[in-house]
Design an enzyme around this catalytic site. Structure first.
Site, PDB file in Angstrom:
ATOM      1  N   ASP A  37       0.825  -1.219   0.000  1.00 33.23           N
ATOM      2  CA  ASP A  37       0.000   0.000   0.000  1.00 33.23           C
ATOM      3  C   ASP A  37       0.856   1.265   0.000  1.00 33.23           C
ATOM      4  O   ASP A  37       0.582   2.216   0.737  1.00 33.23           O
ATOM      5  CB  ASP A  37      -0.927   0.029   1.230  1.00 33.23           C
ATOM      6  CG  ASP A  37      -1.812  -1.198   1.330  1.00 33.23           C
ATOM      7  OD1 ASP A  37      -2.132  -1.780   0.285  1.00 33.23           O
ATOM      8  OD2 ASP A  37      -2.175  -1.570   2.454  1.00 33.23           O
ATOM      9  N   GLU A 205     -10.377  -0.246  -5.862  1.00 35.24           N
ATOM     10  CA  GLU A 205     -10.086   0.375  -4.565  1.00 35.24           C
ATOM     11  C   GLU A 205      -8.651   0.888  -4.587  1.00 35.24           C
ATOM     12  O   GLU A 205      -7.990   0.889  -5.605  1.00 35.24           O
ATOM     13  CB  GLU A 205     -10.316  -0.613  -3.421  1.00 35.24           C
ATOM     14  CG  GLU A 205      -9.422  -1.838  -3.447  1.00 35.24           C
ATOM     15  CD  GLU A 205      -9.611  -2.735  -2.229  1.00 35.24           C
ATOM     16  OE1 GLU A 205     -10.696  -2.697  -1.618  1.00 35.24           O
ATOM     17  OE2 GLU A 205      -8.662  -3.470  -1.894  1.00 35.24           O
TER      18      GLU A 205
END
Length: 519
Positions: A37, A205
């Site tokens: 991430d 996402e």
């Protein structure tokens, strides 16, 4: 004869130059360790990156690089996220796989901002500082927890937050970042997954928004059923759209991230790949601009080599050995260390016995995963090993202490004090139920422990060893088949631990922890 000699000399020189050229290039993955991430910025000639470490404390690591390849930990956004049972491993609760996820790092008007969110607390967090390497951080929190959001400072002074999966939402943030402006929330993109097809398993996402040459570019990850993780990019001339989307990369499952440029005008996409038990590992993909679109990869593929400086290795920037010797102004723990959940700071020390890490027990726990104060570092690929020396002379009946490889299916080698006798044990939780695979009596106060990991081609195997003299290593127990499990959602970590099963008050002293990127 002379011609042959010169020909041989020429071939040798050409071969040497080629080898030198190959040796001076970076390779993918750029970090063979769990750094998922990622969010990245460049300020001048310096890059900063934030990442996810979930339930670990301290949390939201900040890394620094001068070349996009060689990174070092320089800070964390928080020491502990919140003082709650789940993060403290209290009352049977835990935050494995929760804590904080996908952060967003931004630089605006000489301030650094890092935002994240937590399903554990139900809040969104924004951290701000003028000095990202030293702090201090100003913290703002508000509800609800905005999933996988990106914060964006636009040129007109407006500040946006975009979040969600599949159907993406947007709102304006208040100038002090204390929450969203009432009445500004709306649907941003109705179906951001659409470019990757109708049969999507993971809806779009991981939003990250960028503005380049007056156009807006939104990065997302999707995962079509039966396919692989995919990069989708949407483009628009203004924030109100219309938004045009396309699949930007579909190779090796390398996805989720964003754009970064170099001072000399080159562009890259930073992305990560799920890589088995070592975790989710960062890749860089070169970007070319065509017709106002960023085109990722070389002919649509993730290259093995990059036109960037070679990696100097992950030691000591991402992981590092520690002799536990501290000078006056040294931090108690270097940044490479993180606790598995919030620590109890009254139960550990690097000062009570100079040159040692002391871990004390303060309560009774049922098993390794529910015990506090396990001190961890990432494992690294393709292979690595961790070794330690432990003084067990102050253990109490029922105590367990040693060196672990931490994940849901964990394994460890350590010492157990049972029925008045200390024994070296290897425990495996490969089948989810911890099993004492092998044990043997220990008749001395110091023992040496080692764990070796092999992540090559996702072998994901680990072996455990002990030594009575620090020289001759003896394998113990069974080989651990490591597995990346979603309940923990994290690559395997080395862990130094000590917990009590019968009575608290015992302690062990670790003389050092040494990590190697060789077995």
């Amino acid at each position: 004869m002379q011609r042959r000699f010169y020909l041989f000399l020429l071939v040798t020189i050409l071969y040497s130059c080629t080898a030198l050229s190959q040796g001076s290039s970076a390779g993918n993955p750029v970090i063979y360790a769990d750094v998922p991430d990622m969010s990245m910025i460049r300020v001048g000639d310096t890059y900063y990156m934030s990442s996810t470490t979930m339930h670990m404390a301290p949390g939201v690591p900040i890394m620094k690089s001068k070349d996009l390849v060689n990174w070092e930990l320089v800070n964390y956004c928080y020491d502990i996220l919140a003082d709650v049972d789940a993060l403290n491993l209290n009352n049977g609760k835990n935050a494995y796989g929760s804590g904080t996820w996908a952060s967003c790092i931004r630089y605006h008007n000489n301030m650094y901002y890092v935002s994240t969110f937590s399903s554990t607390t139900g809040k969104t967090y924004i951290y701000a500082t003028e000095d990202i390497e030293k702090g201090p951080w100003k913290t703002v929190t508000f509800t609800p927890s905005y999933h996988d959001h990106t914060v964006f400072f636009d040129d007109d002074g407006r500040i946006y937050i975009i979040w969600g999966g599949g159907k993406l939402h947007i709102a304006e943030l208040k100038p002090d970042l204390s929450g969203i402006k009432e009445g500004t929330e709306r649907i941003f993109i109705e179906n951001a997954s659409a470019p990757s097809g109708d049969n999507v398993g993971l809806p779009a996402e991981g939003s990250q928004l960028f503005k380049v040459n007056g156009k807006y570019y939104l990065f997302n990850i999707t995962w079509p059923r039966g396919g692989m993780r995919t990069v989708v990019i949407h483009r628009a001339d203004n924030m109100n759209g219309p938004w045009e989307g396309r699949v930007a990369l579909q190779d090796k499952g390398v996805a989720q991230g964003g754009l970064i440029d170099t001072p000399d005008g080159r562009w890259f996409a930073y992305l990560f790949r799920d890589n088995g038990a070592v975790g989710r590992i960062p890749y860089l993909v070169p970007v070319k601009w065509e017709d106002g679109w960023p085109v990722l990869g070389i002919n649509g593929k993730v290259p093995e080599t990059l036109d960037l400086p070679a990696s100097k290795g992950l030691i000591p920037g991402i992981v590092a050995s520690d002799e536990f010797i501290r000078k006056k102004k040294d931090a108690a723990l270097p940044l490479v260390w993180q606790w598995n959940h919030n620590p109890d700071n009254s139960l550990w020390s690097v000062g009570e016995r100079k040159g040692y890490l002391r871990l004390k027990t303060g309560r009774v726990d049922a098993d390794f995963l529910s015990a506090r104060n396990t001190l961890t570092q990432r494992t690294v690929g393709p292979v690595c090993s961790g070794t330690t020396s432990m003084d067990v002379s102050n253990m109490k009946e029922g105590d367990f202490a040693g060196l672990a490889l931490l994940q849901k299916k964990y394994g460890f080698v350590g010492v157990m004090y049972e029925n008045g006798v200390k024994k070296i044990v290897m425990v495996s939780a490969q089948t989810d139920k911890p099993e004492e695979v092998e044990s043997l009596p220990l008749n001395q106060d110091t023992v040496f422990l080692k764990a070796e990991c092999n992540f090559t081609d996702r072998k994901d195997m680990a072996d455990f060893y002990y030594s009575l003299d620090g020289k001759k290593w003896i394998k113990i127990g069974s080989q651990l088949k490591m597995a990346y499990t979603l309940p923990h959602f994290m690559g395997y970590r080395f862990g130094l631990f000590n917990y009590a099963t019968k009575t608290s008050g015992g302690y062990v002293d670790f003389d050092y922890f040494r990590i190697s990127d060789k077995k």
